[in-house]
Scaffold this active site. Structure first.
Site, PDB file in Angstrom:
ATOM      1  N   ASP A  99      -8.586  58.528 -37.063  1.00  0.00           N
ATOM      2  CA  ASP A  99      -8.732  57.554 -35.984  1.00  0.00           C
ATOM      3  C   ASP A  99      -9.739  57.952 -34.916  1.00  0.00           C
ATOM      4  OD1 ASP A  99      -7.435  59.650 -34.718  1.00  0.00           O
ATOM      5  OD2 ASP A  99      -5.503  58.634 -34.610  1.00  0.00           O
ATOM      6  N   GLU A 121      -5.403  58.696 -44.558  1.00  0.00           N
ATOM      7  CA  GLU A 121      -4.415  58.541 -43.501  1.00  0.00           C
ATOM      8  C   GLU A 121      -4.529  57.145 -42.882  1.00  0.00           C
ATOM      9  OE1 GLU A 121      -2.761  61.835 -40.521  1.00  0.00           O
ATOM     10  OE2 GLU A 121      -4.239  60.554 -39.549  1.00  0.00           O
ATOM     11  N   GLU A 135      -7.644  55.631 -30.113  1.00  0.00           N
ATOM     12  CA  GLU A 135      -7.418  55.840 -31.539  1.00  0.00           C
ATOM     13  C   GLU A 135      -6.775  54.641 -32.236  1.00  0.00           C
ATOM     14  OE1 GLU A 135      -8.028  59.827 -29.732  1.00  0.00           O
ATOM     15  OE2 GLU A 135      -6.830  58.070 -29.176  1.00  0.00           O
ATOM     16  N   HIS A 216      -3.392  67.244 -25.216  1.00  0.00           N
ATOM     17  CA  HIS A 216      -4.822  66.962 -25.056  1.00  0.00           C
ATOM     18  C   HIS A 216      -5.126  65.475 -24.912  1.00  0.00           C
ATOM     19  CE1 HIS A 216      -4.229  65.965 -29.276  1.00  0.00           C
ATOM     20  NE2 HIS A 216      -5.379  65.313 -29.222  1.00  0.00           N
ATOM     21  N   ARG A 218      -5.937  61.729 -23.956  1.00  0.00           N
ATOM     22  CA  ARG A 218      -6.574  61.128 -22.782  1.00  0.00           C
ATOM     23  C   ARG A 218      -5.570  60.375 -21.919  1.00  0.00           C
ATOM     24  NH1 ARG A 218     -10.504  60.243 -26.819  1.00  0.00           N
ATOM     25  NH2 ARG A 218     -12.569  61.079 -26.335  1.00  0.00           N
ATOM     26  N   HIS A 248      -6.048  73.339 -24.339  1.00  0.00           N
ATOM     27  CA  HIS A 248      -7.271  72.641 -24.727  1.00  0.00           C
ATOM     28  C   HIS A 248      -8.389  72.972 -23.743  1.00  0.00           C
ATOM     29  CE1 HIS A 248      -9.883  69.289 -25.990  1.00  0.00           C
ATOM     30  NE2 HIS A 248      -9.118  69.199 -27.056  1.00  0.00           N
TER      31      HIS A 248
END
Length: 324
Positions: A99, A121, A135, A216, A218, A248
């Protein structure tokens, strides 16, 4: 997958590399297939670690990573860079995974050239276009382009059928992240030096329940990261735990965690771990706290429960099974 003359696999991040190196190996083992690998290096250092341990040598490397670049800037670079490689190679088929911007743009650039796309996937859905962001929409775009959808589970296959994808185009394959995990676990058993970097941490927290942490996403930047850091401070008040947190590199994560957690003796803030060391963390932890999608699959494969630090997940199977 019908055999073709030339297959180009496109990926750019650490999770993509983990989930596609078993596919690269499998395709290389098939006679009559010219396998090419294009990496965008959307994540540079973290990608390179997996290429090394996964024994994959790219044919093309766009090296697009820049600190804090915007999604539109990244997308523009990816579209022209991937397009140039497609024009040079003209593969019979493109394979993308998951994604990311790299996967979405790889599918789009292939579509512009009427090159068929296989999606590894496929079919994961949260049904909220801002969770995970961007994503969820990236997957939906790839799903409208691909003619082969490799769904990891029956749930993801059903999501594709609900979007009018033909049953003949959907193939339930399981998840290649588990193939990669078991592969690297075998390598660790054969050579324990691959994970020697965690020996001091294991000794430091001997006799304690180790809690592994990754974050991590957003959508967690800002208040979400503050909340996660505050929660970890509370957990660390227990005298029976040790928290191992590979942080991260994104400053939206690192700055907050360093400030709030950096001096806590029951929390080990580490630089991002390479794939063998992260697999070792999954092996030794009592449970994982994460907003990662892949960890929701990897940790239960080793019998470790997961607390998902997100409002929604496109991987509901773990919640249904009670592992997440």
């Amino acid at each position: 997958m019908a055999l073709t003359n030339k297959v180009l696999l496109i990926f750019g991040t650490r999770p993509e590399a983990i989930k596609l190196f078993p596919v690269v190996h499998a395709l290389n083992a098939v006679g009559g297939v010219d396998v090419k690998v294009l990496v965008t290096a959307q994540h540079r250092q973290m990608l390179d670690q997996v290429l090394d341990i996964g024994e994959v040598k790219p044919d093309y490397d766009l090296d697009v990573m820049e600190p804090n670049q915007s999604l539109d800037h990244l997308t523009a670079k990816l579209l022209t860079g991937i397009g140039n490689v497609l024009d040079q190679e003209m593969p019979d088929r493109v394979v993308v995974q998951g994604d990311t911007a790299t996967a979405m743009v790889g599918a789009l650039a292939a579509y512009y050239r009427k090159i068929p796309v296989s999606h590894v996937e496929a079919g994961l859905r949260s049904y909220d276009i801002y969770q995970p962001w961007p994503e969820e929409v990236n997957r939906k775009i790839i799903g409208t382009i691909a003619d082969q959808h490799f769904a990891p589970t029956g749930v993801s296959a059903a999501a594709l059928r609900a979007e009018a994808v033909s049953a003949e185009a959907i193939h339930i394959t399981g998840n290649t992240v588990i193939d990669a995990l078991y592969w690297v676990q075998d390598k660790i058993r054969a050579n324990s030096a691959l994970v020697s970097g965690l020996c001091d941490i294991e000794a430091r927290f001997l006799g304690r329940k180790i809690i592994g942490v990754t974050t991590h996403r957003r959508e967690n930047f800002g208040e979400g990261m503050d909340n996660i850091a505050s929660a970890l401070e509370v957990i660390a008040q227990r005298d029976d735990v040790g928290i191992v947190f590979p942080v991260h590199m994104n400053p939206n994560v690192r700055a907050i965690m360093d400030e709030k957690l950096g001096n806590n003796p029951r929390i080990a803030l580490l630089d991002p771990l390479d794939y063998p060391h992260f697999s070792r963390l999954l092996s030794i932890c009592h449970l994982m706290l994460t907003d990662s999608g892949g960890v929701q699959e990897e940790a239960p494969a080793l019998g470790k429960p997961v607390l998902v630090m997100r409002e929604t997940t496109e991987r509901p199977e773990g919640v249904t099974a009670g592992t997440a």
